[in-house]
Every structure is written in C-alpha cells, then in structure tokens.
Scaffold this motif. Structure first.
Motif, short mmCIF file in Angstrom:
data_model
loop_
_atom_site.label_atom_id
_atom_site.label_comp_id
_atom_site.label_asym_id
_atom_site.label_seq_id
_atom_site.Cartn_x
_atom_site.Cartn_y
_atom_site.Cartn_z
N VAL A 150 0.69 -1.06 -0.11
CA VAL A 150 -0.08 -0.14 0.00
C VAL A 150 0.90 1.07 0.06
O VAL A 150 0.64 2.39 -0.71
N LEU A 151 1.79 1.24 0.75
CA LEU A 151 2.72 2.56 0.82
C LEU A 151 3.58 2.64 -0.38
O LEU A 151 3.90 3.60 -0.96
N SER A 152 4.00 1.52 -1.02
CA SER A 152 4.96 1.74 -2.38
C SER A 152 3.97 2.30 -3.47
O SER A 152 4.67 2.80 -4.39
N SER A 153 2.54 2.03 -3.27
CA SER A 153 1.75 2.47 -4.48
C SER A 153 1.55 4.22 -4.08
O SER A 153 0.85 4.62 -5.23
N LEU A 154 2.16 4.66 -3.17
CA LEU A 154 1.71 6.04 -3.02
C LEU A 154 3.03 6.87 -3.18
O LEU A 154 4.07 6.41 -3.15
N ASP A 155 3.01 8.33 -3.54
CA ASP A 155 4.11 8.92 -3.93
C ASP A 155 4.71 9.25 -2.55
O ASP A 155 4.26 9.54 -1.24
N THR A 156 5.94 10.07 -2.51
CA THR A 156 6.47 10.62 -1.36
C THR A 156 5.54 11.58 -0.37
O THR A 156 5.48 11.30 0.83
N ASP A 157 4.92 12.64 -1.01
CA ASP A 157 4.04 13.42 -0.14
C ASP A 157 2.93 12.74 0.55
O ASP A 157 2.61 13.17 1.50
N THR A 158 2.18 11.84 -0.21
CA THR A 158 1.17 11.02 0.34
C THR A 158 1.76 10.22 1.51
O THR A 158 1.04 10.22 2.30
N ARG A 159 2.77 9.59 1.27
CA ARG A 159 3.34 8.92 2.34
C ARG A 159 3.67 9.72 3.53
O ARG A 159 3.35 9.23 4.90
#
Length: 454
Positions: A150-159
């Motif tokens: 799930v985290l890898s599917s998000l970009d840096t700002d979203t994480r």
C-alpha cells in the motif's frame, strides 16, 4: 516355537503391547499432522483457486478454508502455473455441494504472523455446483495485501501525509481516546442500521425508482410545454387564496362552529348505526319480494290495461268487469253501514280485551292443579256432573226417585219412634219403627228411605 513362546510369554506380551502402543501413537501423530487415512476417512472434495500471489501459504500446516467463519476444509498443495499461484482447496465431503461456479475466494491472515486462511463465498444458488477439479478464476479471487505494498503505491508526499495522519491518530487515541472513539462509533450504530435498511429497500425498488424518475421527467417536460397554462393556474390560485383571505372572519366562525356540528354528526351517525343494523336483515328479507316485483308488475299491467277486443270470457279483464266490479258496487252500501258498527266495536275492544283477560285467569284458576298432586276445580266439576247424572237416573215402576242417605244413632231412633216423643210424627213418616230391633246398643245405623217424585 511354541515352547519358546511359553517360556518367554511375558516378553511376547510386552512386545505386542509396544507394537499396539506404537500404532496408536503413530496414528495420533499422523492424525495431528492431517494425514489422510484412505480406508477410514472419506476422500475430500478438491477444487482449486487461482491467486495472483500465494505468499505465506504453507500446505500441511493446517491452514483452513472457511465459509462465514465455519471451517469446511483445508489448504492442500500449492503450485505455479503461468505466473499465478494455484492453491488446492480440500473441501470436506459434507460441504461438496456448497461451492458453485461463481464462488469467490479471499486469502486473508488470521494473525499478524501471516497464519493464512482462505475465505470462500459459495456463490449464488442459480449457478451450477462446482465439479471436482474446478478452478476459481483469478478474477474471482483476491490475495492478501501487505502494508508495504500500500505504501509503495503512494508517492512521497502522500506517504508523508499518511505518516502524519497515523501519528496524529495515535496521539488522539492515547489514553482513553480509544474508548471514546468506540462510544462515538457505537452511537452511529442505529444510523448505520437505518441506512442499511434504506439501501436494501432502494435496491429492491430500483425498478420503481427508475419508473418514478422517468415519470417525473415526462411530467416536467409536459409542464414546460404548458408554461402559459401553468402561469394561468398560478394566477387563478392566487385569486382564490385572496378570496379566502378576505373571508377570514367567516372561515373562523365556521371553524368555531365545526366542533358542535361534528358532535351532532357523531350522535346522528351512532343512531344511524342502529338503523343500519336493523335495515341490513330487513333488506335481505325483502330481496325475494323485490325479485318477484317484475313478474307481479307484468301481471298487474296485463290485468289493469287489456284491449277490449282481447277480453275473453275467462280472461282477467272479464273477471274484473263481470265479477269484481259488481261485487264492489253491491258491497259499497254494506261497508257504509258497517262503519258505525266498526267504530263502536273499536270503542268496545279495550273492554272486551279486559273481559277475555279476566275469563282467561278464571279458566286458568279452574284448571290449576297444585303441584300435580291435588286435583283442580275442573276435575271436581267432572265428578259433580257424574254425581248429578247418577242422582237423576234412578227409577222404578212408579217413576223416578231420589236416593237419600240418612244416618241415625240408636238413641235418636229410640227418641223418634217413642209414642211420647214430640218427634213421633217424624219417626212414623220416615218409617223408623222396624229399625228399633236392630239397635241393641248405641251403634249407629244407616237407613235408606226412598222418596218418590210426583
């Protein structure tokens, strides 16, 4: 051999006991290891589920297959085909008719240590039952999703934002925050339940809603096409409402008098209810007469208005003309003379009613028999008639006579037959002298003296 067994029978028994114990322990261990005993246990029903990944799935470790939380089997072998994991589902023979061809499978962990199990939705009853070896396609399966995926599917700002959100949630739930959040969610339970009912009702009435939306669209289209008439309707409604407003005082007076009117209406309807209760059976009883009215009207029409030429010697018109009409003309004077008599009879009717009432009581008194044991007056009246008939039916050659019974004592006979007695004449007239010889003492004697009727 037999001699050796007899000499060492204790050792033989011990060896046999060890063998039996070893078999029992081996069976227990194999059973716990989920070993299938072909001759004892039935062959499980095997189907396959195709997953995009089958991580943490380990055959032979007791990972289960469940339906709504109920275990129906275990995970068997896992193989790879065309880059996809094929997981074998060994279903108990009891549930082999439960899985349908449109079933879905979810791979989920039981604990945080990835102790996996397969949650199966059996599918709809309209779909065919799955045959042995059936494979649930990958489109109907869903593997376990890890948090790093799930985290890898998000970009840096979203994480970063998600990290701040999780940290803030942790700070808010620290201490008693978790219990307070649980209470808030618990208060939303009735709302969720009502929303679920509304959603279910909407799903059941989807067709009706479509028809409603279509009907509203057609109504709006028709209203838009008749805009001038709608405007006229609004103007007319405004005029009507202004007229109502100008009659505000009269409307208030009418409303003030309305409760009394309603009370009177209620009382009247209560009385009408009693009339309706009686009117229903009466109307039912009148139905046969009403059904017979058309035939009676037809017969009366034929009787009252025939043609003179069709009036035969035995027809109804000839009877009216030759018999009924002369009788009515002749009975007119008699009916006129009967009027005074009928008036007097009407005046005398109450007295006659009272007279017959008294006569009825008198006859009841004559016929009354107290307790059914004593005889009434009518019974004794019958005996009186019988005795009267007997009294007047005795006669001889000289004519009828009346029997008379007179009872005297010996002292009275002595007094009446004594020559010196002042009643000697009575004794001679009654011829009592022969009775003196029958009186030795004072015992009474009866003498029957016949008297003749001239």
């Amino acid at each position: 051999m037999k001699l050796a067994i007899k000499k060492h029978w204790g050792d033989v028994v011990a060896i046999l006991a060890l063998v039996v114990l070893a078999v029992v322990v081996a069976g227990y261990i194999l059973n716990k290891e989920r070993f299938h005993f072909p001759l004892i246990q039935s062959t499980p029903f095997e189907i396959n589920a195709e997953f995009s990944t089958a991580q943490a799935v380990m055959p032979g470790q007791g990972q289960s297959v469940r339906v709504s939380g109920v275990q129906i089997g275990e995970i068997g072998a896992v193989s790879l085909r065309d880059g996809r994991a094929i997981v074998q589902l060994r279903i108990s023979d009891t549930y082999k008719h439960l899985i349908h061809t449109d079933a879905t499978a979810l791979l989920r962990p039981r604990t945080g240590l990835k102790d996996m199990f397969v949650e199966v939705d059996p599918g709809s009853k309209t779909a065919p039952v799955a045959a042995p070896g059936f494979t649930i396609p990958v489109s109907n399966t869903s593997p376990d999703v890890n948090l790093d995926e799930v985290l890898s599917s998000l970009d840096t700002d979203t994480r970063a934002y998600l990290s701040l959100l999780v940290n803030g949630a942790g700070q808010g739930l620290k201490g008693n925050g978790g219990n307070e959040l649980a209470q808030v969610l618990e208060r939303f339970e009735p709302t969720h339940r009502d929303l679920a009912r509304v959603s279910t009702a909407i799903a059941l009435r989807a067709n009706h809603l479509r028809r409603l939306v279509n009907s509203l669209q057609r109504l709006n289209t028709a209203v838009a096409a008749k805009q001038g008439q709608v405007t006229q309707l609004v103007d007319s409604s405004a005029t009507v409402f202004r007229a109502f407003a100008s009659e505000d005082r009269n409307v208030s007076t009418a409303i003030a008098e309305l409760p009394g009117t309603l009370r009177q209406t209620t009382a009247t309807l209560t009385q009408v209810q009693g009339l309706a209760t009686q009117l229903g059976p009466a109307a039912t009883n009148l139905l046969p007469a009403a059904h017979a009215l058309p035939a009676a009207n037809q017969a009366l029409t034929t009787l009252a208005g025939p043609n003179a030429q069709a009036c035969g010697p035995r027809s109804s018109c000839s009877i009216v003309r030759d018999q009924v009409r002369p009788f009515v003309i002749a009975a007119g004077p008699v009916v006129h003379d009967l009027r005074p008599a009928s008036i007097n009879l009407a005046k005398a009717a109450p007295n006659l009613q009272k007279t017959f009432g008294v006569l009825n009581h008198f006859v009841n008194m004559l016929g009354y028999s107290p307790g059914g044991v004593q005889h009434g007056y009518l019974w004794w009246l019958a005996w009186l008639g019988h005795n009267t008939r007997t009294l007047f039916s005795v006669q001889d050659a000289n004519g009828p006579y009346r029997p008379l019974f007179i009872q005297f004592s010996c002292s009275q006979i002595s007094t009446l037959t004594s020559p010196t007695s002042p009643f000697a004449l009575v004794g001679s007239l009654l011829n009592l002298t022969p009775l003196r010889t029958a009186c030795p003492g004072l015992a009474p004697l009866s003498a029957q003296i016949p008297t003749r009727q001239n």
